[in-house]
Scaffold this motif. Structure first.
Motif, short mmCIF file in Angstrom:
data_model
loop_
_atom_site.label_atom_id
_atom_site.label_comp_id
_atom_site.label_asym_id
_atom_site.label_seq_id
_atom_site.Cartn_x
_atom_site.Cartn_y
_atom_site.Cartn_z
N UNK B 14 0.84 -1.20 0.00
CA UNK B 14 0.00 0.00 0.00
C UNK B 14 0.88 1.25 0.00
N UNK B 15 1.92 1.23 0.82
CA UNK B 15 2.85 2.36 0.85
C UNK B 15 3.51 2.58 -0.49
N UNK B 16 3.99 1.49 -1.10
CA UNK B 16 4.69 1.61 -2.38
C UNK B 16 3.76 2.11 -3.48
N UNK B 17 2.46 1.79 -3.38
CA UNK B 17 1.52 2.13 -4.45
C UNK B 17 1.01 3.56 -4.34
N UNK B 18 0.97 4.10 -3.12
CA UNK B 18 0.26 5.35 -2.91
C UNK B 18 0.76 6.54 -3.75
N UNK B 19 2.08 6.80 -3.81
CA UNK B 19 2.50 7.94 -4.63
C UNK B 19 2.10 7.77 -6.10
N UNK B 20 2.19 6.55 -6.61
CA UNK B 20 1.84 6.30 -8.01
C UNK B 20 0.34 6.49 -8.20
N UNK B 35 -6.32 16.46 -22.32
CA UNK B 35 -4.94 16.94 -22.34
C UNK B 35 -4.01 15.80 -21.93
N UNK B 36 -2.90 15.65 -22.65
CA UNK B 36 -1.90 14.64 -22.31
C UNK B 36 -0.71 15.37 -21.71
N UNK B 37 -0.50 15.19 -20.40
CA UNK B 37 0.63 15.84 -19.74
C UNK B 37 1.66 14.79 -19.34
N UNK B 38 2.74 14.71 -20.10
CA UNK B 38 3.78 13.72 -19.82
C UNK B 38 4.77 14.22 -18.75
N UNK B 39 4.43 15.34 -18.13
CA UNK B 39 5.36 15.92 -17.15
C UNK B 39 5.18 15.42 -15.74
N UNK B 40 4.51 14.27 -15.56
CA UNK B 40 4.18 13.79 -14.21
C UNK B 40 5.44 13.64 -13.35
N UNK B 41 6.47 13.05 -13.92
CA UNK B 41 7.71 12.84 -13.15
C UNK B 41 8.26 14.17 -12.64
N UNK B 42 8.25 15.17 -13.51
CA UNK B 42 8.77 16.48 -13.12
C UNK B 42 7.92 17.13 -12.04
N UNK B 223 6.94 8.42 -11.93
CA UNK B 223 5.99 9.24 -12.67
C UNK B 223 5.60 8.57 -13.98
N UNK B 224 6.53 7.87 -14.56
CA UNK B 224 6.25 7.18 -15.83
C UNK B 224 5.34 5.98 -15.61
#
Lengths: 361, 309
Positions: B14-20, B35-42, B223-224
């Motif tokens: 659960x911890x590992x999944x939460x940020x994603x 809208x497609x925003x590929x900037x999630x990692x940033x 983020x990816x």
């Protein structure tokens, strides 16, 4: 105004082409060295890259800022990208380029061939060239010391080792840890988890959680940061060890001691030899004896007899009376790998593909 | 495998999944608006570093989460301005946002490297949070409960509210929405800001929930995975939750299996590592078999909207 025709350009080009021929003799002794450091991560990882950067800073201090100028390139991936970085640095006129990660080797070799007048040094590498030297530190000597601490302090007799990749150097670190721990605690076992990365703090932390959930109470790691130690602190287990640097700030209770990389002596010697014009192909592998591997301060909770035993191991390695891989050594399948009276020497070290008795990997 | 161990695995996954999950939920709403925003990692990195700084300086993880949300939204609004107001290419701008966020977080984070932080503790009494069995319910960081609440909230918003209907209409047919008087650009700005805020909060999960430190590139590419998860979930919030926990389960099982040894070791780590990708391929195949179009991407995804009046 001079007109630049094709003819004058050719003349200038021809004159310039002869310069290196004169230059290489006239300036064998340099006034100022330009040194570049290529890092796989950033100096702020509190681990591997931090250690190299501390070595660089100490080297500048020792040589003098007027005699050496450094460039640091961070976050260079181990792949074709690194080749581009090496070529760029060589073209910019750096005299010596330090490739500080194993995976840079092939690319450093390629660029070294194209720039024979530029010197390269590859940390933890395994093959040299006329202008490419190797340097490494015997971290396993430090791991024998912390293995002693782990073996004496554990209550569950299960230690853990978070590894990056199953390469010989990491394997031998695990073996050194386990062999030393078993000398002081015959029931000690080491559980190994590889995270398949040099740097993924979240995965390292989850690996530490997985290990602690399965009964581990001392934990060590061969990755680049303090994530595992922080989990050790949070869970309140016996403890863990800093790797590459003192990490006690991250885990004041769990941090038992640390293996500290000290690259300063090597970088100072190496840059000085470029200044003097005496640099030559070599392969350097120093350890505790020469101060390249150091053991950090012990936590107040480490009992005096454990400190004494660990220091005895450290001193014996330093004066040569103890070799971390002195036989008899059996592997975890029961086969005798090193006979009584034998050792695994530096050459054999890089071919080891087995784990010592008591390693669960 | 003992029950205690299964509980431990569940809590770790659960911890590992939460940020994603948080970042993917934000992206889901963004993509639903077309809208497609590929900037999630940033955006995650931006949120992580700002949230770390605020938590470190104020001692309050709540303020840190708030700041992470605002920082993520601010980063995404740069993307919004470029793609929505200036109609720049969304794919290229999103990638640029990732590069920008990586660089910004490295620069901004300089003074915070090597500074330890406390994990965000459970909000429930210690006896509940550490009870061998009750901790399955009470043993998490507040960020986990927030992420579960947000799954429900996003589903409710998209399916049950008028505003959600308008947002979906904008994503499916921007011209129609525009012609009946809705502000396509305005809706998309709001969605992009929300997506940024969620990515920022997802990012701050790293120092507050997983490993209490700041280092460059702390998110290590998650983020990816969040982006892939939106496709995996076919733009549905509850499937997103299932997908995030499935990814988390696979990643966590790999570590527990390696630590356990014995029969688990027979499965090579490469197999574990490839399981999420195999699962994604399988789901994509299954989606493509469904011909009713119910699981396909929003029709206007990635297309700039330029009203032609």
């Amino acid at each position: 105004m001079t007109k630049f025709t094709r003819r004058t350009m050719l003349k200038i080009g021809g004159a310039a082409a002869t310069l290196p021929l004169i230059g290489s003799r006239a300036f064998a002794q340099k006034d100022k060295v330009r040194a570049a450091f290529v890092l796989i991560g950033t100096p702020d990882d509190n681990g591997w890259n931090f250690g190299h950067d501390q070595g660089r800073l100490a080297m500048i201090e020792a040589i003098g800022a007027d005699k050496v100028e450094t460039t640091v390139v961070t976050n260079v991936a181990e792949g074709p990208d690194s080749e581009r970085v090496f070529r760029e640095l060589a073209q910019q006129g750096h005299d010596i380029i330090y490739a500080t990660s194993f995976g840079f080797g092939d690319y450093a070799h390629k660029v070294a061939k194209q720039f024979p007048e530029v010197k390269f040094e590859w940390a933890t590498g395994n093959s040299t060239a006329p202008n490419l030297s190797l340097y490494n530190a015997k971290f396993h000597e430090g791991r024998a010391v912390i293995g002693t601490v782990a073996g004496m302090m554990t209550k569950t007799n299960i230690g853990a080792y978070i590894g990056s990749f199953p390469i010989p150097e990491v394997r031998m670190g695990i073996n050194a840890f386990q062999i030393a721990a078993r000398k002081v605690n015959p029931d000690f076992v080491t559980k190994v988890v590889y995270v398949d990365s040099w740097f993924d703090p979240a995965k390292e932390a989850d690996a530490a959680r997985a290990l602690i959930d399965q009964g581990v109470d001392v934990i060590t790691q061969h990755t680049d940061g303090p994530a595992a130690l922080q989990v050790a602190e949070e869970r309140g287990i016996v403890g863990g060890f800093g790797q590459g640097a003192d990490m006690s700030a991250f885990a004041p209770n769990a941090h038992l001691t640390a293996i500290i990389d000290n690259w300063a002596p090597h970088y100072t010697k190496s840059v000085q030899s470029v200044l003097d014009g005496t640099w030559a192909e070599s392969s350097v592998w120093d350890g505790i004896a020469s101060g390249e591997v150091m053991i950090g301060d012990y936590n107040a909770k480490v009992p005096a007899d454990v400190v004494a035993a660990a220091d005895a191991v450290k001193n014996a390695i330093a004066d040569g009376s103890l070799h971390p891989f002195a036989g008899p050594i059996s592997d975890n399948q029961g086969t005798v790998r090193v006979e009584e009276g034998d050792i695994i020497d530096d050459g054999e070290f890089w071919g080891v593909d087995w784990y010592a008795e008591g390693v669960e990997a | 495998m003992s029950v205690e161990l299964m509980i431990a695995i569940f809590i770790t996954l659960v911890g590992a999944s939460t940020p994603i999950l948080l970042a993917a939920l934000g992206e889901l709403v963004v993509e639903k608006s077309g809208v497609l925003n590929l900037g999630v990692e940033g955006m995650m990195l931006t949120g992580a570093v700002v949230g770390f700084a605020v938590t470190y300086n104020t001692g309050s993880p709540w303020l840190g989460i708030l700041a992470a949300g605002f920082a993520g939204a601010a980063a995404s609004l740069i993307f919004g301005f470029l793609t929505l107001s200036l109609s720049s290419n969304q794919v290229a701008t999103g990638l640029a946002l990732t590069i920008f966020g990586t660089g910004f977080s490295a620069l901004f984070g300089q003074p915070y490297t090597g500074k330890p932080l406390q994990l965000f503790k459970s909000i429930f009494p210690v006896e509940l949070a550490t009870h061998p069995f009750l901790k399955v319910i009470f043993g998490y960081s507040p960020l986990v409960y927030f992420s579960l609440f947000m799954v429900f909230a996003v589903w409710w918003f998209l399916q049950k509210t008028r505003a959600g209907l308008i947002l979906r209409a904008v994503g499916e047919s921007d011209l129609s929405a525009h012609s009946i008087g809705y502000s396509v650009i305005g809706v998309r700005y709001a969605a992009v800001a929300f997506g940024g805020a969620m990515a920022g909060i997802g990012g701050v999960c790293f120092p507050l929930l997983l490993t209490p430190q700041w280092v460059e590139r702390l998110t290590s590419g998650r983020g990816w995975i969040a982006l892939a998860l939106v496709v995996f979930a076919a733009w549905r919030p509850f499937r997103l939750l299932a997908g995030a926990y499935l990814f988390g389960l696979i990643a966590t099982m790999e570590l527990y299996a390696k630590a356990a040894g014995g029969p688990f070791r027979i499965i090579p780590s490469e197999v574990w590592a490839s399981l999420p990708y195999l699962a994604t391929i399988l789901v994509l195949v299954l989606i493509s078999l469904r011909r009713d179009g119910s699981a396909s991407a929003p029709a206007c995804l990635g297309r700039p909207f330029v009203p032609s009046n």
